[in-house]
Design a protein around this motif. Structure first.
Motif, PDB file in Angstrom:
ATOM      1  N   LEU A  15       9.092  49.737  48.029  1.00  0.00           N
ATOM      2  CA  LEU A  15      10.241  49.392  48.679  1.00  0.00           C
ATOM      3  C   LEU A  15      10.453  50.003  50.131  1.00  0.00           C
ATOM      4  O   LEU A  15      10.547  49.117  51.142  1.00  0.00           O
ATOM      5  CB  LEU A  15      11.526  49.389  47.675  1.00  0.00           C
ATOM      6  N   ALA A  16      10.032  51.387  50.160  1.00  0.00           N
ATOM      7  CA  ALA A  16      10.305  51.909  51.333  1.00  0.00           C
ATOM      8  C   ALA A  16       9.285  51.634  52.698  1.00  0.00           C
ATOM      9  O   ALA A  16       9.709  51.536  53.695  1.00  0.00           O
ATOM     10  CB  ALA A  16      10.269  53.542  51.053  1.00  0.00           C
ATOM     11  N   PHE A  17       8.380  51.300  51.935  1.00  0.00           N
ATOM     12  CA  PHE A  17       7.083  50.447  52.992  1.00  0.00           C
ATOM     13  C   PHE A  17       6.571  49.061  52.761  1.00  0.00           C
ATOM     14  O   PHE A  17       5.836  48.664  53.246  1.00  0.00           O
ATOM     15  CB  PHE A  17       5.697  51.522  52.781  1.00  0.00           C
ATOM     16  N   ALA A  18       7.688  48.499  52.247  1.00  0.00           N
ATOM     17  CA  ALA A  18       7.570  47.075  51.811  1.00  0.00           C
ATOM     18  C   ALA A  18       6.962  46.340  53.150  1.00  0.00           C
ATOM     19  O   ALA A  18       6.019  45.522  52.982  1.00  0.00           O
ATOM     20  CB  ALA A  18       8.479  46.432  51.378  1.00  0.00           C
ATOM     21  N   PRO A  19       7.536  46.511  54.462  1.00  0.00           N
ATOM     22  CA  PRO A  19       7.097  45.497  55.415  1.00  0.00           C
ATOM     23  C   PRO A  19       5.623  46.023  55.793  1.00  0.00           C
ATOM     24  O   PRO A  19       5.162  44.893  56.312  1.00  0.00           O
ATOM     25  CB  PRO A  19       8.154  46.166  56.669  1.00  0.00           C
ATOM     26  N   PHE A  20       4.885  47.059  55.360  1.00  0.00           N
ATOM     27  CA  PHE A  20       3.913  47.503  55.965  1.00  0.00           C
ATOM     28  C   PHE A  20       2.789  47.185  54.701  1.00  0.00           C
ATOM     29  O   PHE A  20       1.470  46.778  55.122  1.00  0.00           O
ATOM     30  CB  PHE A  20       3.676  48.828  56.473  1.00  0.00           C
ATOM     31  N   LEU A  21       3.261  47.460  53.551  1.00  0.00           N
ATOM     32  CA  LEU A  21       2.393  47.307  52.437  1.00  0.00           C
ATOM     33  C   LEU A  21       2.284  45.835  51.956  1.00  0.00           C
ATOM     34  O   LEU A  21       1.182  45.395  51.555  1.00  0.00           O
ATOM     35  CB  LEU A  21       2.878  48.094  51.094  1.00  0.00           C
ATOM     36  N   GLY A  80       4.365  39.779  55.277  1.00  0.00           N
ATOM     37  CA  GLY A  80       4.640  38.588  55.050  1.00  0.00           C
ATOM     38  C   GLY A  80       6.146  38.032  54.712  1.00  0.00           C
ATOM     39  O   GLY A  80       6.757  39.089  54.185  1.00  0.00           O
ATOM     40  N   THR A  81       6.511  36.886  54.916  1.00  0.00           N
ATOM     41  CA  THR A  81       8.099  36.812  54.754  1.00  0.00           C
ATOM     42  C   THR A  81       8.441  36.791  53.484  1.00  0.00           C
ATOM     43  O   THR A  81       9.438  37.271  52.902  1.00  0.00           O
ATOM     44  CB  THR A  81       8.307  35.197  55.472  1.00  0.00           C
ATOM     45  N   LYS A  82       7.544  36.163  52.586  1.00  0.00           N
ATOM     46  CA  LYS A  82       8.002  36.018  51.061  1.00  0.00           C
ATOM     47  C   LYS A  82       8.162  37.361  50.453  1.00  0.00           C
ATOM     48  O   LYS A  82       9.221  37.566  49.844  1.00  0.00           O
ATOM     49  CB  LYS A  82       7.190  35.104  50.317  1.00  0.00           C
ATOM     50  N   SER A  83       7.223  38.123  50.551  1.00  0.00           N
ATOM     51  CA  SER A  83       7.171  39.291  50.039  1.00  0.00           C
ATOM     52  C   SER A  83       8.372  40.184  50.437  1.00  0.00           C
ATOM     53  O   SER A  83       9.013  41.053  49.810  1.00  0.00           O
ATOM     54  CB  SER A  83       5.782  40.193  50.049  1.00  0.00           C
ATOM     55  N   LEU A  84       8.912  40.050  51.818  1.00  0.00           N
ATOM     56  CA  LEU A  84      10.015  40.747  52.314  1.00  0.00           C
ATOM     57  C   LEU A  84      11.241  40.433  51.982  1.00  0.00           C
ATOM     58  O   LEU A  84      12.002  41.073  51.454  1.00  0.00           O
ATOM     59  CB  LEU A  84       9.841  40.719  53.953  1.00  0.00           C
ATOM     60  N   GLU A  85      11.194  38.998  51.690  1.00  0.00           N
ATOM     61  CA  GLU A  85      12.469  38.450  50.979  1.00  0.00           C
ATOM     62  C   GLU A  85      12.734  39.098  49.607  1.00  0.00           C
ATOM     63  O   GLU A  85      13.605  39.482  49.336  1.00  0.00           O
ATOM     64  CB  GLU A  85      12.374  36.856  50.806  1.00  0.00           C
ATOM     65  N   THR A  86      11.454  39.142  48.905  1.00  0.00           N
ATOM     66  CA  THR A  86      11.572  39.656  47.662  1.00  0.00           C
ATOM     67  C   THR A  86      11.810  40.941  47.566  1.00  0.00           C
ATOM     68  O   THR A  86      12.689  41.466  46.747  1.00  0.00           O
ATOM     69  CB  THR A  86      10.275  39.543  46.999  1.00  0.00           C
TER      70      THR A  86
END
Ligand code: ADP
Ligand code: MG
Lengths: 260, 353
Positions: free
Chosen positions: B27-33, B36-42
């Motif tokens: 979660l802490a590095f979600a935008p980089f790991l 994509g829009t959908k995974s950031l939404e999740t």
């Protein structure tokens, strides 16, 4: 003035369940620093009398006075705050918590820390120490970390007594504290009650069936029968009364007989 | 230091620690790991639901109170922020006072419901919350001049939290650092803080008393605890936390409507997440929410893959057809309750050597 009043008094205390009068106009005063044994057969109303004093049941009529002040309308925790404490006949603990936590919760209640939201409970070392001290007194130190529901019955009975000792109220009510305990555990509890009694501030009400126990501990015996107080006096006097001999001690030898 | 931060309530199981760390780092590095829009939404949904589910566990797992009004409080928070932003424009001031007002209204509602119904039997409280929450949902959809009715509210949030805002020109790990990412980190850090606050509450003298009340209210009274006050306070705290989670959702989605906040479906999801994760342990909320939302989001995708792969086998391919994902979620739920009656966390802690 507080000194003029008995610490605890019930006046015409009565409760009716439908047509059945479980406690019937019981008037009785208890002096500070005394131990009174309450005797009577099963169903006599002993536990109900306790429930009326500590507030689990509300009286149909009559009143309960603590230091001369009526507490009949107060809730259970309000009565606890004023110094009435209770151990239960049917074990009544916090089953999913540890033995130590059960006692710690009582110490925490007494210290009025229950509404502290932002400190860590374990950081209140004095409460843990108090819990461990009481557990040592009732010989439950080795079981401190066990979950209560996993404890043998005898140990649960000891913990029941431990909670009341941790609360340390002015008035202590024990409801058959040694029932269901093994013979070698009984003396531990009786010693504790004796020790509490020697502390002059404590007033003890003890429901107990074992006559030899009563003889050694009690300053006074009252007898309840069908909810009514039928005898009241020094142990030797009361035990000698013909109705008591007949109704409660029956043919059993008076020295070791059990009441009902 | 770390133990202090966790209020002394460490995971107490190696595997549990590992799983929690995986969730935290992901979660802490979600935008980089997971670009994509959908995974950031999740990821944002997971953060918000961890708070929401943990706040429900505070009530259900710690205080032993069953409430069906949790989505109402979630909604009150979301609508508070949404209404403030849509009526006075996209300022930080509006964002803050809307959020505070939502939390305040949620607290008052919870106080009223608690004082009114917690004196009586627990089942009565459950029924009252169900009735109040249903009435509230109807009210919100009727008052469309204020709430936008079933359509809900679309509004702007401060520009720095939108994709249009670029923090720096350069890309970091191929990801452009825009306002959406800032919004994500607002959600993430708010969720971490709220979670740690709740962890402190459940490990405080108050939290311990809640457990005592849950275990044996009769005895709790006899040792001097005013049970009604404790239950009511727990209800209020849980409602405030749910409202704050709602505000985070409102900021993240830039939309607030009945379907995203008030629906009974979300209420049931919360219940499932608490039970799967393990009641009476806030870490359960983390795992329950994470697994459930991942399953909800990706299960029908996975099943689509499975259906493709098994297209030659008639019965199996029908069974794993993507439209049946809800069925499989149900099956997963039943299996998890069957094998882990104390939830994942309960199972992991019991299994430690
Ligand atoms: N809550 C209650 N409702 C109805 N009857 C009760 C209740 N509590 C006690 N009783 C009745 O009151 C009488 C006295 O019971 P109790 O006080 O438990 O007796 P003891 O403790 O002396 O054995 C019994 O007949 C019992 O059935
Ligand atoms: Mg009895």
């Amino acid at each position: 003035m507080a000194k003029e009043h008995p610490i605890l008094e019930t006046r015409d205390l009565t409760i009716r369940f439908g047509g059945h009068v479980a406690v019937d106009h019981v008037s009785c005063a208890f002096e500070r620093g005394t131990l009174t044994a309450i005797v009577g057969p099963n169903g006599a109303g002993k536990t109900t009398y306790f429930n009326l004093i500590s507030g689990q049941l509300s009286a149909t009529a009559g009143s309960v006075l603590l230091n001369g002040e009526a507490i009949t309308r107060l809730s259970v925790p309000e009565r606890t705050d004023r110094g009435i404490g209770r151990a239960f006949q049917l074990t009544n603990l916090f089953p999913t918590l540890s033995v130590r936590e059960n006692v710690r919760l009582v110490a925490q209640a007494k210290a009025r820390k229950g509404f502290d939201l932002f400190s860590v409970a374990e950081s209140h070392v004095e409460l843990l120490e108090r819990a461990d001290h009481v557990l040592a007194e009732v010989r439950l130190s080795d079981q401190a970390d066990q979950t209560v529901s996993a404890l043998p019955h005898g140990d649960q009975r000891k913990l029941e007594v431990a909670l009341l000792i941790a609360l340390g109220p002015q008035v202590l009510m024990f409801d058959e504290p040694t029932a269901g305990m093994s013979v070698d555990e009984v003396p531990v509890i009786l010693e504790l009650i004796k020790k509490l009694k020697s502390d002059m501030d404590r007033t003890i009400l003890l429901v107990e069936h074992k006559m030899d126990v009563i003889r050694t501990l009690a300053d006074r015996i009252i007898i309840l029968h069908n909810g009514a107080l039928v005898a009241d006096g020094e142990p030797s006097e009361v035990i000698a009364l013909p109705i008591v001999q007949e109704a409660y001690l029956g043919k059993a030898p008076a020295s070791s007989g059990e009441v009902a | 230091m770390l133990t202090r931060l966790l209020s002394g309530d460490t995971p107490r199981s190696g595997l549990l620690t590992a799983l929690l760390l995986i969730v935290l780092i992901s979660l802490a590095f979600a935008p980089f790991l997971f670009p994509g829009t959908k995974s950031l939404e999740t990821a944002a949904r997971i953060c918000i639901f961890i708070v929401l589910v943990a706040s429900y566990d505070l009530l259900l797992g710690y205080a032993g109170i069953v409430s069906f009004a949790h989505t109402m409080f979630f909604g009150i928070g979301a609508y508070g922020t949404a209404l403030a932003l849509s009526t006075t424009g996209p300022s930080y001031g509006a964002l803050v006072w809307g959020t505070a007002a939502g939390a305040g209204v949620a607290a008052l509602f919870a106080l009223a419901i608690g004082l009114f119904s917690l004196r009586v039997k627990a089942i009565f409280f459950a029924m009252v919350t169900l009735a109040v929450a249903s009435a509230f949902a109807v009210l919100v959809s009727q008052m469309s001049w204020l709430t936008g009715g079933e359509d809900g509210l679309n509004y702007k949030i401060p520009r720095e939290l939108t994709p249009a805002f670029k923090l720096i020109k350069a890309k970091v790990f191929d990801v452009s650092i825009n306002g959406k990412i800032l919004a994500y980190y607002l959600v993430f850090f708010a969720a971490v803080i709220l979670f740690l606050v709740m962890l402190r509450i459940v490990n405080s003298p108050f939290g311990r008393t809640l457990k005592a009340v849950r275990d044996n209210a009769f005895r709790a009274e006899a040792i001097g605890y005013r049970v009604v006050w404790y239950r009511t306070t727990a209800t209020v705290l849980s409602a405030v936390m749910a409202a704050l989670a709602g505000s985070l959702l409102a900021i993240w989605l830039r939309y607030t409507g009945p379907a995203t906040t008030l629906s009974m479906e979300i209420m049931i999801d919360i219940l499932l997440m608490v039970v799967i994760g393990g009641m009476g342990t806030l870490y359960g909320a983390v795992l329950g929410a994470t697994l459930f939302i991942l399953a909800q989001t990706y299960l029908h995708y996975l099943m689509g893959v499975a259906a493709e792969a098994t297209s030659a086998v008639p019965v199996v391919s029908t069974l794993v057809a993507p439209e049946r994902w809800l069925l499989w979620l149900g099956v997963l739920f039943i299996l998890s309750v069957y094998f882990f009656p104390t939830g994942i966390v309960g199972r992991l802690r019991a299994g430690r050597a």
